[in-house]
Design a protein around this motif. Structure first.
Motif, mmCIF file in Angstrom:
data_model
loop_
_atom_site.group_PDB
_atom_site.id
_atom_site.type_symbol
_atom_site.label_atom_id
_atom_site.label_comp_id
_atom_site.label_asym_id
_atom_site.label_seq_id
_atom_site.Cartn_x
_atom_site.Cartn_y
_atom_site.Cartn_z
ATOM 1 N N LEU A 121 0.849 -1.191 0.000
ATOM 2 C CA LEU A 121 0.000 0.000 0.000
ATOM 3 C C LEU A 121 0.883 1.239 0.000
ATOM 4 O O LEU A 121 1.732 1.402 0.889
ATOM 5 N N THR A 122 0.717 2.085 -1.005
ATOM 6 C CA THR A 122 1.519 3.300 -1.119
ATOM 7 C C THR A 122 0.614 4.507 -0.941
ATOM 8 O O THR A 122 -0.365 4.677 -1.694
ATOM 9 N N PRO A 123 0.881 5.353 0.061
ATOM 10 C CA PRO A 123 -0.014 6.490 0.293
ATOM 11 C C PRO A 123 -0.024 7.464 -0.873
ATOM 12 O O PRO A 123 0.979 7.631 -1.570
ATOM 13 N N GLY A 124 -1.189 8.060 -1.078
ATOM 14 C CA GLY A 124 -1.319 9.096 -2.090
ATOM 15 C C GLY A 124 -1.395 10.463 -1.427
ATOM 16 O O GLY A 124 -0.807 10.675 -0.361
ATOM 17 N N PRO A 175 -3.256 13.313 0.754
ATOM 18 C CA PRO A 175 -4.209 13.194 1.866
ATOM 19 C C PRO A 175 -5.652 13.207 1.364
ATOM 20 O O PRO A 175 -6.031 14.020 0.516
ATOM 21 N N GLY A 176 -6.433 12.267 1.869
ATOM 22 C CA GLY A 176 -7.825 12.139 1.451
ATOM 23 C C GLY A 176 -8.047 11.201 0.285
ATOM 24 O O GLY A 176 -9.188 10.842 -0.020
ATOM 25 N N LYS A 177 -6.978 10.807 -0.377
ATOM 26 C CA LYS A 177 -7.071 9.906 -1.531
ATOM 27 C C LYS A 177 -6.765 8.465 -1.107
ATOM 28 O O LYS A 177 -6.062 8.229 -0.134
ATOM 29 N N PRO A 178 -7.258 7.475 -1.885
ATOM 30 C CA PRO A 178 -6.948 6.081 -1.550
ATOM 31 C C PRO A 178 -5.471 5.779 -1.763
ATOM 32 O O PRO A 178 -4.818 6.340 -2.649
ATOM 33 N N ALA A 179 -4.944 4.897 -0.959
ATOM 34 C CA ALA A 179 -3.581 4.411 -1.163
ATOM 35 C C ALA A 179 -3.568 3.508 -2.386
ATOM 36 O O ALA A 179 -4.528 2.776 -2.653
ATOM 37 N N ALA A 180 -2.483 3.545 -3.151
ATOM 38 C CA ALA A 180 -2.327 2.647 -4.288
ATOM 39 C C ALA A 180 -2.078 1.228 -3.774
ATOM 40 O O ALA A 180 -1.435 1.029 -2.745
ATOM 41 N N VAL A 181 -2.601 0.248 -4.516
ATOM 42 C CA VAL A 181 -2.516 -1.152 -4.085
ATOM 43 C C VAL A 181 -1.770 -1.960 -5.139
ATOM 44 O O VAL A 181 -2.093 -1.916 -6.332
ATOM 45 N N HIS A 182 -0.742 -2.702 -4.698
ATOM 46 C CA HIS A 182 -0.002 -3.603 -5.580
ATOM 47 C C HIS A 182 0.071 -4.961 -4.915
ATOM 48 O O HIS A 182 0.432 -5.060 -3.738
ATOM 49 N N VAL A 183 -0.297 -6.009 -5.660
ATOM 50 C CA VAL A 183 -0.394 -7.347 -5.096
ATOM 51 C C VAL A 183 0.615 -8.274 -5.779
ATOM 52 O O VAL A 183 0.717 -8.301 -7.006
ATOM 53 N N ALA A 192 -10.863 -0.122 0.700
ATOM 54 C CA ALA A 192 -9.751 0.771 0.370
ATOM 55 C C ALA A 192 -9.078 1.220 1.660
ATOM 56 O O ALA A 192 -9.674 1.196 2.736
ATOM 57 N N VAL A 193 -7.834 1.615 1.503
ATOM 58 C CA VAL A 193 -7.091 2.259 2.587
ATOM 59 C C VAL A 193 -6.943 3.719 2.198
ATOM 60 O O VAL A 193 -6.436 4.029 1.111
ATOM 61 N N THR A 194 -7.401 4.603 3.036
ATOM 62 C CA THR A 194 -7.307 6.023 2.733
ATOM 63 C C THR A 194 -5.951 6.575 3.155
ATOM 64 O O THR A 194 -5.246 5.988 3.968
ATOM 65 N N VAL A 237 -5.639 -5.413 6.597
ATOM 66 C CA VAL A 237 -5.769 -6.208 5.373
ATOM 67 C C VAL A 237 -6.128 -7.613 5.814
ATOM 68 O O VAL A 237 -5.348 -8.266 6.513
ATOM 69 N N THR A 238 -7.289 -8.086 5.431
ATOM 70 C CA THR A 238 -7.730 -9.399 5.866
ATOM 71 C C THR A 238 -8.430 -10.108 4.714
ATOM 72 O O THR A 238 -8.611 -9.545 3.637
ATOM 73 N N ARG A 239 -8.767 -11.369 4.943
ATOM 74 C CA ARG A 239 -9.491 -12.152 3.927
ATOM 75 C C ARG A 239 -10.802 -12.621 4.529
ATOM 76 O O ARG A 239 -10.823 -13.160 5.632
ATOM 77 N N ARG A 240 -11.865 -12.395 3.793
ATOM 78 C CA ARG A 240 -13.172 -12.840 4.273
ATOM 79 C C ARG A 240 -13.192 -14.360 4.349
ATOM 80 O O ARG A 240 -12.781 -15.037 3.398
ATOM 81 N N HIS A 241 -13.646 -14.887 5.460
ATOM 82 C CA HIS A 241 -13.584 -16.321 5.741
ATOM 83 C C HIS A 241 -14.234 -17.151 4.634
ATOM 84 O O HIS A 241 -15.336 -16.875 4.191
#
Length: 529
Positions: A210-213, A215-223, A235-237, A249-253
């Motif tokens: 997760l890379t912050p953008g 302020p107020g914007k979603p963090a970029a996501v790379h998997v 999303a992570v703000t 960051v979790t996984r739905r069961h």
């Protein structure tokens, strides 16, 4: 982060037998060693007894033993035959049994095979990826396998890409593992076909960066790895610089839905999180399917599908893992739970043609019994120590440590253990931040273990007079502050001798990591080492 919480569960003997646990000792095991009547080193006894009066241990259980491995003399003992939860020190038993059973040169092979008639560049049938239990298989290895397929001349597969994980059974999680640990990297699903997200060999996981953008914007996501077929929701703000960190960051069961939430400060920098995947064999096949497309191999059928490789399938490509001796480094240094469970099932598969926990634990029992290491009762439910059903004594660990010194695989095993105070992550491992600036630094080689209410260590220390000592400290059932510095002060006392000043021993309390619970990625979790 959620706080660690687990509850001890009573386990009827019939249930234990049904799940294939290694109960007590193998049939015909040696009788427990008689309790030592008196300590042979009264000065050492007085020093360790004093450390065990730490107020954090009030109401807790402590088991300690120190043995001179050269003479077999017991220098100190305290409740050494008392059964305790071992946490990740269980990996000592699993790794020693695996080295003895499989050998240091054992490798895991992943194959791609063709089931069908080949006509020029066309395979009229299925392409099958067959898992060989490799706990270190990564996306680049699958890409190399896809390149081998393309180099063989296959360009079109009229059937499907199939995946075969039948080398091991289909039980993905160990007995006594907590359901609410399932999303976390230290509790991966175990499969003969799986993919690791990093060079730590965290199989069955995704690394989410997760890379912050602004302020107020979603963090970029790379998997990493990409193309596993998971779904990212939420999303992570990005918060203002200096704001609170609250990423989750979790996984739905029971799904492959990865859920993001929380906030990341704008000045935080990239943040790495790890989360497990559901059905790692299918996720691995999805990554291979994408690699095949990149290399110009087109599969027409439904992809991927699970099936067992037929006897007549022909090899097209293969990949061998590093040797077991090399895999011991991430396994023991970083306390990799998944590798432990792969080794249990691999022992069962190789020796009994049964890639299950029950068969593998039986092999561990045979190893212990045949070498007279079942000195006391014990119970082993898994290979990693993640299970709350595991119970081991300090006496059993010191017996194993003494035995190991005379085995051909000892040097490999010894160097793979974490080394106290060494800041190199792949040398110091889980002891990298502990006992720095003390006589124990670069001296103690030991496996650590910790969970809620559990802190343990077992390994070797060289005394000032050159004697190689085996020592074990098992602390259980503390409910307040973690008494880790008690463990470290015992190790420092053994390394420094009776002349080590009290101020130096007390320095352990100020060593980074002495009271924190950092997992192998340096992130607080629910099981630590």
């Amino acid at each position: 982060m959620r706080l660690p919480h687990r509850h001890r569960i009573a386990l009827p003997a019939a249930v234990a037998l049904a799940t294939g646990m290694l109960m007590v000792a193998a049939p015909g095991a040696t009788a427990p060693r008689p309790a030592v009547a008196a300590a042979t080193d009264p000065v050492l006894t007085a020093d360790i007894d004093r450390l065990l009066t730490d107020p954090r241990l009030v109401g807790a259980m402590a088991a300690v033993e120190v043995v001179d491995t050269g003479t077999g003399e017991v220098l100190y003992t305290h409740n050494s035959q008392q059964l305790e939860l071992p946490a990740s020190t269980m990996k000592l038993i699993t790794s020693a049994a695996a080295l003895d059973t499989l050998g240091t040169d054992h490798r895991f092979t992943t194959d791609i095979l063709a089931d069908g008639r080949r006509t020029g560049a066309v395979l009229q049938g299925d392409l099958i990826v067959r898992g060989g239990g490799d706990p270190s298989l990564r996306a680049e290895d699958l890409d190399a396998l896809a390149q081998q397929v393309a180099d063989s001349g296959v360009r079109l597969v009229t059937g499907s890409l199939a995946y075969d994980a039948s080398r091991y059974d289909d039980v993905p999680l160990g007995s006594g593992w907590a359901w609410d640990d399932e999303p976390y990297y230290y509790s991966p699903q175990i499969s003969a076909l799986t993919i690791a997200s990093d060079t730590d060999d965290d199989m069955g996981t995704l690394q989410v960066t997760l890379t912050p953008g602004a302020p107020g914007k979603p963090a970029a996501v790379h998997v990493v790895p990409a193309d596993t077929g998971v779904t990212i929701t939420g999303a992570v703000t990005t918060g203002s610089a200096g704001s609170d960190y609250s990423v989750d960051v979790t996984r739905r069961h029971g799904t492959n839905e990865i859920v993001l939430s929380g906030s990341l400060p704008a000045d935080n920098g990239p943040d790495d999180e790890w989360v497990t995947v559901d059905d790692p064999a299918r996720a691995t096949a999805n990554v291979l399917a994408a690699a095949l497309r990149r290399h110009g191999v087109h599969v027409l059928g439904r992809t991927p599908v699970a099936r067992t490789t037929p006897a007549g399938a022909r090899p097209v490509a293969s990949h061998d893992s590093a040797t077991l001796g090399d895999l011991l480094v991430p396994f023991l240094k970083l306390s990799n739970n998944g590798i432990a469970e792969h080794l249990v099932k691999e022992m069962g598969r190789v020796k009994a043609d049964d890639g299950s926990w029950a068969a593998g634990l039986a092999q561990i029992g045979d190893f212990l019994h045949s070498n007279a290491l079942d000195t006391t009762p014990a119970r082993q439910a898994d290979g990693s120590g993640l299970s709350r059903y595991d119970l081991v004594t300090a006496d059993r660990y010191t017996a194993l440590l003494s035995y190991a010194r005379h085995q051909p695989w000892f040097s490999t095993w010894y160097e793979a253990l974490p080394i106290a105070g060494n800041p190199d992550r792949l040398v110091g491992g889980t002891l990298a931040g502990r006992m720095q600036g003390t006589p124990a630094q670069n001296n103690v080689h030991a496996k650590t273990g910790s969970m809620s209410g559990v802190d343990t260590i077992a390994g070797y220390v060289t005394a000032p007079d050159g004697r190689k000592l085996a020592f074990t400290v098992l602390l259980n059932n503390f409910a307040g502050a973690r008494p880790r510095s008690v463990i470290d002060q015992i190790a420092v006392r053994l390394a420094g001798g009776p002349s080590a000043p009290a101020a130096l021993r007390a320095q352990v309390d100020r060593v980074p990591g002495a009271e924190t619970d950092a997992g192998q990625h340096g992130v607080q979790g629910r099981m630590w080492d």
